[in-house]
Design a protein around this motif. Structure first.
Motif, mmCIF file in Angstrom:
data_model
loop_
_atom_site.group_PDB
_atom_site.id
_atom_site.type_symbol
_atom_site.label_atom_id
_atom_site.label_comp_id
_atom_site.label_asym_id
_atom_site.label_seq_id
_atom_site.Cartn_x
_atom_site.Cartn_y
_atom_site.Cartn_z
ATOM 1 N N HIS A 144 0.881 -1.174 0.000
ATOM 2 C CA HIS A 144 0.000 0.000 0.000
ATOM 3 C C HIS A 144 0.917 1.223 0.000
ATOM 4 C CE1 HIS A 144 -3.476 -2.484 1.039
ATOM 5 N NE2 HIS A 144 -2.751 -3.026 2.005
ATOM 6 N N ILE A 145 0.620 2.200 -0.810
ATOM 7 C CA ILE A 145 1.434 3.413 -0.887
ATOM 8 C C ILE A 145 0.530 4.633 -0.868
ATOM 9 C CG2 ILE A 145 1.499 3.226 -3.420
ATOM 10 C CD1 ILE A 145 4.271 4.567 -3.331
ATOM 11 N N ASP A 146 0.905 5.645 -0.085
ATOM 12 C CA ASP A 146 0.110 6.874 0.026
ATOM 13 C C ASP A 146 1.030 8.073 0.183
ATOM 14 O OD1 ASP A 146 -2.755 6.058 0.038
ATOM 15 O OD2 ASP A 146 -2.108 4.868 1.751
ATOM 16 N N HIS A 177 1.971 -7.874 -5.502
ATOM 17 C CA HIS A 177 0.690 -7.448 -6.070
ATOM 18 C C HIS A 177 0.093 -6.323 -5.248
ATOM 19 C CE1 HIS A 177 -0.888 -10.099 -2.882
ATOM 20 N NE2 HIS A 177 -1.990 -9.367 -2.961
ATOM 21 N N LEU A 178 -0.934 -5.715 -5.780
ATOM 22 C CA LEU A 178 -1.716 -4.703 -5.066
ATOM 23 C C LEU A 178 -3.125 -4.734 -5.598
ATOM 24 C CD1 LEU A 178 -2.196 -1.954 -7.048
ATOM 25 C CD2 LEU A 178 0.281 -1.893 -6.779
ATOM 26 N N GLY A 195 5.756 -1.051 -14.538
ATOM 27 C CA GLY A 195 5.802 -2.409 -15.051
ATOM 28 C C GLY A 195 4.750 -3.349 -14.514
ATOM 29 N N PHE A 196 3.835 -2.859 -13.682
ATOM 30 C CA PHE A 196 2.757 -3.703 -13.168
ATOM 31 C C PHE A 196 1.783 -4.047 -14.295
ATOM 32 C CE2 PHE A 196 4.445 -2.153 -9.258
ATOM 33 C CZ PHE A 196 4.030 -3.015 -8.247
ATOM 34 N N VAL A 197 1.268 -5.264 -14.245
ATOM 35 C CA VAL A 197 0.300 -5.716 -15.242
ATOM 36 C C VAL A 197 -0.961 -6.202 -14.529
ATOM 37 C CG1 VAL A 197 2.092 -6.372 -16.884
ATOM 38 C CG2 VAL A 197 1.212 -8.070 -15.273
ATOM 39 N N THR A 198 -2.057 -6.271 -15.256
ATOM 40 C CA THR A 198 -3.321 -6.726 -14.681
ATOM 41 C C THR A 198 -3.277 -8.217 -14.391
ATOM 42 O OG1 THR A 198 -4.575 -5.005 -15.833
ATOM 43 C CG2 THR A 198 -5.806 -6.936 -15.066
ATOM 44 N N LEU A 199 -3.621 -8.576 -13.168
ATOM 45 C CA LEU A 199 -3.704 -9.978 -12.764
ATOM 46 C C LEU A 199 -5.152 -10.447 -12.692
ATOM 47 C CD1 LEU A 199 -1.108 -10.054 -9.831
ATOM 48 C CD2 LEU A 199 -0.725 -10.633 -12.238
ATOM 49 N N THR A 203 -14.831 -7.702 -10.419
ATOM 50 C CA THR A 203 -16.028 -8.511 -10.635
ATOM 51 C C THR A 203 -17.204 -7.827 -9.941
ATOM 52 O OG1 THR A 203 -15.707 -9.824 -8.626
ATOM 53 C CG2 THR A 203 -14.623 -10.607 -10.639
ATOM 54 N N GLU A 204 -18.397 -8.338 -10.153
ATOM 55 C CA GLU A 204 -19.564 -7.773 -9.475
ATOM 56 C C GLU A 204 -19.436 -7.946 -7.968
ATOM 57 O OE1 GLU A 204 -23.258 -9.193 -10.880
ATOM 58 O OE2 GLU A 204 -22.934 -8.567 -12.966
ATOM 59 N N GLU A 205 -18.827 -9.030 -7.546
ATOM 60 C CA GLU A 205 -18.680 -9.293 -6.113
ATOM 61 C C GLU A 205 -17.569 -8.456 -5.490
ATOM 62 O OE1 GLU A 205 -18.603 -11.677 -8.461
ATOM 63 O OE2 GLU A 205 -20.698 -12.319 -8.228
ATOM 64 N N ALA A 206 -16.526 -8.162 -6.250
ATOM 65 C CA ALA A 206 -15.375 -7.424 -5.719
ATOM 66 C C ALA A 206 -14.892 -6.419 -6.745
ATOM 67 C CB ALA A 206 -14.254 -8.393 -5.345
ATOM 68 N N GLN A 207 -15.188 -5.144 -6.477
ATOM 69 C CA GLN A 207 -14.776 -4.080 -7.383
ATOM 70 C C GLN A 207 -13.332 -3.677 -7.105
ATOM 71 O OE1 GLN A 207 -16.473 -2.555 -10.059
ATOM 72 N NE2 GLN A 207 -17.625 -4.442 -9.776
ATOM 73 N N VAL A 208 -12.456 -4.643 -7.272
ATOM 74 C CA VAL A 208 -11.028 -4.418 -7.041
ATOM 75 C C VAL A 208 -10.240 -4.879 -8.257
ATOM 76 C CG1 VAL A 208 -9.027 -4.991 -5.599
ATOM 77 C CG2 VAL A 208 -11.305 -4.786 -4.549
ATOM 78 N N LEU A 209 -9.341 -4.039 -8.709
ATOM 79 C CA LEU A 209 -8.438 -4.374 -9.807
ATOM 80 C C LEU A 209 -7.116 -4.822 -9.194
ATOM 81 C CD1 LEU A 209 -7.563 -4.402 -12.809
ATOM 82 C CD2 LEU A 209 -6.962 -1.977 -12.520
ATOM 83 N N TYR A 210 -6.692 -6.047 -9.502
ATOM 84 C CA TYR A 210 -5.430 -6.555 -8.992
ATOM 85 C C TYR A 210 -4.351 -6.378 -10.055
ATOM 86 C CZ TYR A 210 -7.508 -8.754 -4.877
ATOM 87 O OH TYR A 210 -8.142 -8.988 -3.681
#
Length: 215
Positions: A144-146, A177-178, A195-199, A203-210
């Motif tokens: 996590h970065i802020d 990952h994040l 250099g991060f890529v989509t993993l 989804t409808e259940e989890a609105q999170v992009l990994y």
């Protein structure tokens, strides 16, 4: 008098390790997490108790994995940080065993609540929900970065990320990952440049992009 250049200003910001036991560093992590915890903006006024944010995403890392916490210090204290864990599964086991007992009474679960408060407190009490088995198989670390607004667009995010990724490589970690809000296009662009890529797509259940990066 010589005029200060952009590089001179940047040189005044130190990327250093978090200081365990330092009350000022601990308070800075909590403050930064709250001030950036609502879609990148100040979370105060948006939660019953915005302290749930650092209790979930900042302080447990300082307590359980301080060797992987780095801060951007402008001279009078941190204005940004990166936290994470080399082994996500092990981290959340420790989270449940030693961290959750310290905060569960302050942040009780909100039965039936489906708002942001309910979701965050649900994660706090069931941290295993933050583990995606497929993602952690090849990308076992997470982060996590802020950065406060005055620390943004100054190259500090890249410097923090470099310090953290180097520390993971020193430990032989194969990937990191994040999870992020897919609507945060600026953050997505930042991670992509690194250099991060989509993993995994939301989804409808989890609105999170990994996103993930092999090390």
């Amino acid at each position: 008098m010589a005029r200060m250049t952009h590089s001179d200003v940047e040189a005044e910001v130190e990327i250093r390790r978090y200081r365990p036991g330092d009350a000022a560093d601990a308070a800075a992590l909590r403050r930064i997490c709250v001030r950036t915890g609502y879609n990148g903006g100040d979370a105060r006024g948006h939660y019953r108790d915005p302290g749930v944010l650092p209790a979930l995403f900042a302080t447990p890392y300082a307590e359980l994995a301080p060797e992987l916490v780095f801060v951007a210090d402008e001279g009078d204290g941190p204005i940004g940080y990166i936290v994470g864990a080399a082994d996500t599964r092990a981290f959340y086991r420790a989270f449940r065993a030693t961290w959750l007992p310290r905060v569960r009474d302050r942040f009780p679960e909100l039965a039936g609540a489906t708002d942001m408060d309910g979701e965050l407190r649900g994660l706090l009490h069931a941290p295993e929900r933050m583990i995606d088995a497929e993602v952690v198989r090849e990308h076992p670390a997470h982060l996590h970065i802020d950065l406060l607004p005055r620390g943004q667009r100054r190259g500090l995010g890249t410097r923090l990320m470099t310090a953290y990724l180097d520390a993971l490589r020193e430990r032989g970690v194969p990937g990191v990952h994040l999870g992020m809000n897919p609507a945060n296009t600026a953050a997505h662009a930042f991670y992509t440049r690194l250099g991060f890529v989509t993993l995994r797509e939301p989804t409808e259940e989890a609105q999170v992009l990994y996103l993930g990066l092999r090390l």
